[in-house]
Design an enzyme around this catalytic site. Sequence first.
Site, PDB file in Angstrom:
ATOM      1  N   ARG A 100      -9.804   0.963   7.587  1.00 48.51           N
ATOM      2  CA  ARG A 100      -8.954  -0.303   8.931  1.00 48.51           C
ATOM      3  C   ARG A 100      -9.786  -0.635   9.070  1.00 48.51           C
ATOM      4  O   ARG A 100     -10.023  -2.178  10.263  1.00 48.51           O
ATOM      5  CB  ARG A 100      -8.377   0.070   9.324  1.00 48.51           C
ATOM      6  CG  ARG A 100      -7.002  -0.855   8.915  1.00 48.51           C
ATOM      7  CD  ARG A 100      -5.918  -0.313   9.614  1.00 48.51           C
ATOM      8  NE  ARG A 100      -4.433  -1.390  10.272  1.00 48.51           N
ATOM      9  CZ  ARG A 100      -3.139  -0.643   9.254  1.00 48.51           C
ATOM     10  NH1 ARG A 100      -3.645   0.207   8.740  1.00 48.51           N
ATOM     11  NH2 ARG A 100      -2.418  -1.583   9.208  1.00 48.51           N
TER      12      ARG A 100
ATOM     13  N   ARG B 172      -0.862  -9.000  13.429  1.00 52.14           N
ATOM     14  CA  ARG B 172      -1.432  -8.493  12.662  1.00 52.14           C
ATOM     15  C   ARG B 172      -2.062  -8.824  11.492  1.00 52.14           C
ATOM     16  O   ARG B 172      -3.195  -7.651  11.208  1.00 52.14           O
ATOM     17  CB  ARG B 172       0.122  -6.820  11.396  1.00 52.14           C
ATOM     18  CG  ARG B 172       0.844  -6.351  12.319  1.00 52.14           C
ATOM     19  CD  ARG B 172       2.428  -5.733  12.322  1.00 52.14           C
ATOM     20  NE  ARG B 172       2.406  -4.742  11.200  1.00 52.14           N
ATOM     21  CZ  ARG B 172       2.999  -4.505  10.280  1.00 52.14           C
ATOM     22  NH1 ARG B 172       4.464  -4.754  10.931  1.00 52.14           N
ATOM     23  NH2 ARG B 172       2.938  -4.109   9.243  1.00 52.14           N
TER      24      ARG B 172
ATOM     25  N   LYS C 134       1.087  -1.271  -0.204  1.00 51.77           N
ATOM     26  CA  LYS C 134       0.255   0.222  -0.034  1.00 51.77           C
ATOM     27  C   LYS C 134       0.965   1.507  -0.023  1.00 51.77           C
ATOM     28  O   LYS C 134       0.725   2.045  -0.205  1.00 51.77           O
ATOM     29  CB  LYS C 134      -0.556  -0.066   1.693  1.00 51.77           C
ATOM     30  CG  LYS C 134      -1.956  -1.213   1.182  1.00 51.77           C
ATOM     31  CD  LYS C 134      -2.577  -1.287   2.531  1.00 51.77           C
ATOM     32  CE  LYS C 134      -1.725  -1.502   4.092  1.00 51.77           C
ATOM     33  NZ  LYS C 134      -1.788  -2.355   4.274  1.00 51.77           N
TER      34      LYS C 134
ATOM     35  N   ARG D  63      11.596  -1.712  11.120  1.00 56.13           N
ATOM     36  CA  ARG D  63       9.957  -1.341  12.166  1.00 56.13           C
ATOM     37  C   ARG D  63      10.108  -2.071  13.465  1.00 56.13           C
ATOM     38  O   ARG D  63       9.785  -3.506  12.855  1.00 56.13           O
ATOM     39  CB  ARG D  63       8.957  -1.327  11.463  1.00 56.13           C
ATOM     40  CG  ARG D  63       8.643   0.500  11.199  1.00 56.13           C
ATOM     41  CD  ARG D  63       7.501  -0.097   9.779  1.00 56.13           C
ATOM     42  NE  ARG D  63       6.454   0.013  10.039  1.00 56.13           N
ATOM     43  CZ  ARG D  63       4.930  -0.620   9.169  1.00 56.13           C
ATOM     44  NH1 ARG D  63       5.371   0.656   7.714  1.00 56.13           N
ATOM     45  NH2 ARG D  63       4.301  -1.033   9.770  1.00 56.13           N
TER      46      ARG D  63
ATOM     47  N   ARG E  82      11.874  -5.981   4.901  1.00 55.20           N
ATOM     48  CA  ARG E  82      11.253  -4.880   4.913  1.00 55.20           C
ATOM     49  C   ARG E  82      12.535  -4.079   5.767  1.00 55.20           C
ATOM     50  O   ARG E  82      13.195  -4.015   6.989  1.00 55.20           O
ATOM     51  CB  ARG E  82       9.997  -4.772   4.660  1.00 55.20           C
ATOM     52  CG  ARG E  82       9.580  -2.300   5.117  1.00 55.20           C
ATOM     53  CD  ARG E  82       8.285  -2.339   5.237  1.00 55.20           C
ATOM     54  NE  ARG E  82       7.794  -2.827   5.741  1.00 55.20           N
ATOM     55  CZ  ARG E  82       6.612  -2.375   6.382  1.00 55.20           C
ATOM     56  NH1 ARG E  82       5.484  -1.904   5.509  1.00 55.20           N
ATOM     57  NH2 ARG E  82       6.010  -2.363   7.569  1.00 55.20           N
TER      58      ARG E  82
END
Length: 237
Positions: A107, A190, A35, A179, A146
């Site tokens: 969300r 998540r 996204k 992160r 990531r």
Amino acid sequence: MKRLFLWLCLCLVGLVAWAGEPPRVILIGPPGAGKGTQARYLSEKYHLSHISTGDILRENRKQGTELGQKAAAYMDSGKLVPDDLIVSMVAEKLEGDGGFVLDGFPRSEAQAVLLDTMLAKAGHPINSVILLEVKDNDLVERLSLRRSCPTCQRTYHLKSNPPKKEGLCDVDGTALIQRPDDKEDVIRNRLRVYHEQTEPVLRHYATAPGVVKIDGQLGIEEVQRRVDEALGAPVAP
Ligand code: AP5
């Protein structure tokens, strides 16, 4: 030659159509679906305002604001931050009549209903909902590899989208970080939260105009091409 002429005609028709309503886009998909990557592409290419609730929350945490402090524990465990904190934050960003791309919002079904109400009042409804689909197991791999820039929020992937200089952001040279919510146990939480609380948002928009599903497992550039198509923008043959 004939193909080029046809494409130029399509561009012209597309640009005329675009001159009317600016794109007001929701990008939806599980954590790591791409996204942020696609939202940044759209905002740069079409001069849209990029509204990422995750980025706004992380910026608040960096600045040590009250909102940032309240959000921290939810974010680090992979839970959703309560709707009341999120909705007022987004309402501020939606003022004005320009185009925008929403990344990470709505969300929950409650957030979707509140968004519809805000936009209906302003007379600027959403005209494009893009769902990026990726399998859970691939998302775990993507998010563990990531790396993010804490300054400009750009994201990289150690294998599929590495920075030009190891460990440094291509745009501003900041040292890249992992992160805190990109650890495997938090990623799995998540994903669980996404299936339970965010998937109902897909049903909410199922019959809205301009809903398109895109295979987010394709390469970044192919996904960009399909996102362009979904927006009705002229795309090279
Ligand atoms: P947020 O920051 O929104 O995180 P998220 O939705 O979990 O999404 P991500 O940012 O992790 O992934 P992405 O889909 O943007 O993927 P990306 O482009 O980076 O939210 C964080 C937290 O804040 C939440 O858990 C919650 O606590 C809170 N929060 C935020 N919004 C909220 C809301 N509305 N309500 C309540 N709480 C909220 O890509 C991922 C990786 O894959 C990158 O390395 C990238 O380079 C790579 N990649 C991208 N596309 C491709 C591709 N096509 N092929 C291969 N690799 C790709």
